[in-house]
Design an enzyme around this catalytic site. Structure first.
Site, PDB file in Angstrom:
ATOM      1  N   ASP A 156      53.997  14.546  56.246  1.00 38.04           N
ATOM      2  CA  ASP A 156      52.879  15.485  56.803  1.00 38.04           C
ATOM      3  C   ASP A 156      51.796  15.661  55.835  1.00 38.04           C
ATOM      4  O   ASP A 156      52.037  16.417  54.889  1.00 38.04           O
ATOM      5  CB  ASP A 156      53.648  16.777  57.285  1.00 38.04           C
ATOM      6  CG  ASP A 156      52.487  17.652  57.911  1.00 38.04           C
ATOM      7  OD1 ASP A 156      51.111  17.372  57.901  1.00 38.04           O
ATOM      8  OD2 ASP A 156      52.792  18.909  58.166  1.00 38.04           O
TER       9      ASP A 156
ATOM     10  N   LYS B 128      41.415  19.320  59.757  1.00 43.01           N
ATOM     11  CA  LYS B 128      41.170  19.970  58.460  1.00 43.01           C
ATOM     12  C   LYS B 128      40.197  18.931  57.403  1.00 43.01           C
ATOM     13  O   LYS B 128      39.460  19.511  56.957  1.00 43.01           O
ATOM     14  CB  LYS B 128      42.715  20.088  57.795  1.00 43.01           C
ATOM     15  CG  LYS B 128      43.301  21.053  58.427  1.00 43.01           C
ATOM     16  CD  LYS B 128      44.897  21.575  58.136  1.00 43.01           C
ATOM     17  CE  LYS B 128      45.278  22.615  59.004  1.00 43.01           C
ATOM     18  NZ  LYS B 128      46.665  23.039  58.607  1.00 43.01           N
TER      19      LYS B 128
ATOM     20  N   TRP C 200      55.436  24.799  56.520  1.00 38.19           N
ATOM     21  CA  TRP C 200      55.223  23.797  57.228  1.00 38.19           C
ATOM     22  C   TRP C 200      56.466  22.718  57.159  1.00 38.19           C
ATOM     23  O   TRP C 200      57.031  22.301  58.314  1.00 38.19           O
ATOM     24  CB  TRP C 200      54.066  23.049  57.116  1.00 38.19           C
ATOM     25  CG  TRP C 200      52.615  23.907  57.444  1.00 38.19           C
ATOM     26  CD1 TRP C 200      51.962  24.512  56.498  1.00 38.19           C
ATOM     27  CD2 TRP C 200      52.383  24.251  58.843  1.00 38.19           C
ATOM     28  NE1 TRP C 200      51.060  25.094  57.294  1.00 38.19           N
ATOM     29  CE2 TRP C 200      51.606  25.075  58.679  1.00 38.19           C
ATOM     30  CE3 TRP C 200      53.084  23.970  60.083  1.00 38.19           C
ATOM     31  CZ2 TRP C 200      50.660  25.645  59.851  1.00 38.19           C
ATOM     32  CZ3 TRP C 200      52.278  24.344  61.088  1.00 38.19           C
ATOM     33  CH2 TRP C 200      51.180  25.135  61.118  1.00 38.19           C
TER      34      TRP C 200
HETATM   35  C1  LIG Z   1      47.879  23.028  59.546  1.00 40.22           C
HETATM   36  C2  LIG Z   1      49.094  22.269  59.279  1.00 40.22           C
HETATM   37  C3  LIG Z   1      49.859  22.117  60.366  1.00 40.22           C
HETATM   38  C4  LIG Z   1      49.682  22.419  61.755  1.00 40.22           C
HETATM   39  O1  LIG Z   1      48.820  21.418  62.530  1.00 40.22           O
HETATM   40  P1  LIG Z   1      48.489  21.627  64.110  1.00 40.22           P
HETATM   41  O2  LIG Z   1      47.450  20.696  64.169  1.00 40.22           O
HETATM   42  O3  LIG Z   1      48.094  23.046  64.338  1.00 40.22           O
HETATM   43  O4  LIG Z   1      49.752  21.232  64.696  1.00 40.22           O
HETATM   44  C5  LIG Z   1      50.800  21.268  60.006  1.00 40.22           C
HETATM   45  N1  LIG Z   1      51.286  20.787  58.752  1.00 40.22           N
HETATM   46  C6  LIG Z   1      50.523  21.319  57.737  1.00 40.22           C
HETATM   47  C7  LIG Z   1      50.854  20.797  56.318  1.00 40.22           C
HETATM   48  C8  LIG Z   1      49.322  21.850  57.860  1.00 40.22           C
HETATM   49  O5  LIG Z   1      48.539  22.379  57.037  1.00 40.22           O
END
Ligand SMILES: *Cc1c(COP(=O)(O)O)cnc(C)c1O
Length: 356
Positions: A168, A192, A101
């Site tokens: 992030d 999530k 990521w």
């Molecule tokens: C799942 C995830 C993403 C992607 O999220 P989207 O909503 O599909 O853009 C980005 N960064 C991390 C750390 C993730 O776990």
């Protein structure tokens, strides 16, 4: 048979919230209206929005200098939107490259300025903050708090003085208390730990507003969205309402300290089986392995498909690891119930007894 999802892409919703949503969808507050139909300009939606914001402020301990934005596009859009909003022409930023990521974030950002890799991991461990080589001219330093594919999680975050962290936090948002001072911007997709897809949470310190690039679409302009309280255009109303319920649920379950304690004990239950003997093995280093994304392999690769099939037959779904790394992964997002962890540990022990 009860079934449980350990999916990394999306967390489950607590059954009590699903029950509420079922009636909200047909008879919101006992009326003939649906929550799905609620106009974003209505005072009823304003109340939902304000309560969600209040609960999030309280959980994270935000100050009046922090703005909360309810955006769309997911963390993936933020990979580009963060540099587009935070870097003026000619500015540069530092990236901590620790896995899938953060690499995607870095790649997207590279269109918008000069990006430096200030530290890189090896996929099994994380570069300790004291080894990061931060450029004095960096406008920010980007970090991925939890690398979901590799199963790694930063335990601490350095305060880089004048250089704000941009994080992030999609995979471990609201799973533990965090110190706010090091952070200028935090972003997380909601699906999530905070409900359903379609909503991206952004927490931004006001000192980072006002550096936006020309030409950015208004719904993605952090300054405009902060001034309009996320209502530059129609926000994702239903996803915000679900997030509001999740925030309330999390608050009543003891807030972030309790969430961290749950994550620590639940992950420890899985890691103790993984560490027990050589039947299972965990590729992530003990120091840096995640409390949320638990990776493991079977020592005997020939048993992996039997493990997957039998797990599903026992109601344990979505345990396959990210295709880039293989093996298995259990994602223990906030709303994964304790019974799911109990069922998984029982199955893993039983499978080892039978096949080991
Ligand atoms: C799942 C995830 C993403 C992607 O999220 P989207 O909503 O599909 O853009 C980005 N960064 C991390 C750390 C993730 O776990």
């Amino acid at each position: 048979m009860t079934s449980f999802s350990f999916a990394s892409a999306q967390g489950p919703l607590p059954p009590s919230i699903l029950d509420e949503l079922q009636s909200d969808i047909r008879h919101w507050r006992g009326s003939d209206q649906s929550l799905l139909e609620l106009p974003f300009s209505a005072s009823d939606f304003e109340a939902i929005h304000a309560a969600a914001e209040q609960d999030l402020r309280h959980l994270l301990g935000l100050t009046s200098e922090h703005h909360i934005l309810f955006l769309q596009g997911g963390a993936t859009a933020l990979f580009s939107l963060a540099p587009m909003n935070l870097l003026r022409e000619g500015d540069s930023a530092d990236y901590i490259e620790t896995g899938l990521w953060s690499r995607r974030a870095l790649e997207a950002a590279s269109t918008w300025g000069d990006m430096h890799v200030a530290a890189a991991g090896d996929g099994r461990s994380l570069p300790p903050p004291q080894t990061w080589r931060i450029s004095s001219s960096a406008a920010f330093c980007h970090v991925t708090s939890n690398e979901t594919a590799e199963g790694l999680q930063f335990r601490t975050f350095p305060d880089l003085g004048g250089i704000p962290l941009v994080a992030d936090m999609t995979a471990d948002f609201l799973t533990r208390p965090i110190p706010l001072d090091p952070f200028g911007l935090i972003y997380a997709s909601a699906q999530k730990n905070l409900g359903i897809a379609g909503l991206t949470l952004v927490v931004i310190h006001e000192k980072l507003l006002g550096r936006v690039r020309k030409g950015i679409p208004a719904p993605f302009n952090f300054g405009l969205q902060a001034a309009a309280r996320s209502k530059v255009n129609t926000p994702p109303t239903f996803a915000i309402a679900v997030a509001g319920k999740m925030l309330r649920w999390l608050s009543s379950a003891g807030g972030l300290a309790a969430a961290a304690a749950r994550a620590a004990s639940r992950s420890a239950a899985l890691y103790s089986i993984i560490d027990d003997d050589a039947f299972y093995s965990g590729p992530a280093s003990k120091l840096d392995r995640s409390h949320i994304s638990i990776r493991f392999h079977l020592e005997e690769p020939g048993l992996e498909s039997a493990f997957a099939t039998e797990a599903e037959a026992n109601g344990l779904f979505h345990l396959r690891g990210h295709p880039s790394v293989g093996g298995f992964r259990a994602s223990l997002y906030n709303s994964v119930p304790q019974e799911a962890i109990d069922a998984l540990t029982a199955f893993m022990n039983d499978f080892r007894r039978r096949k080991g």
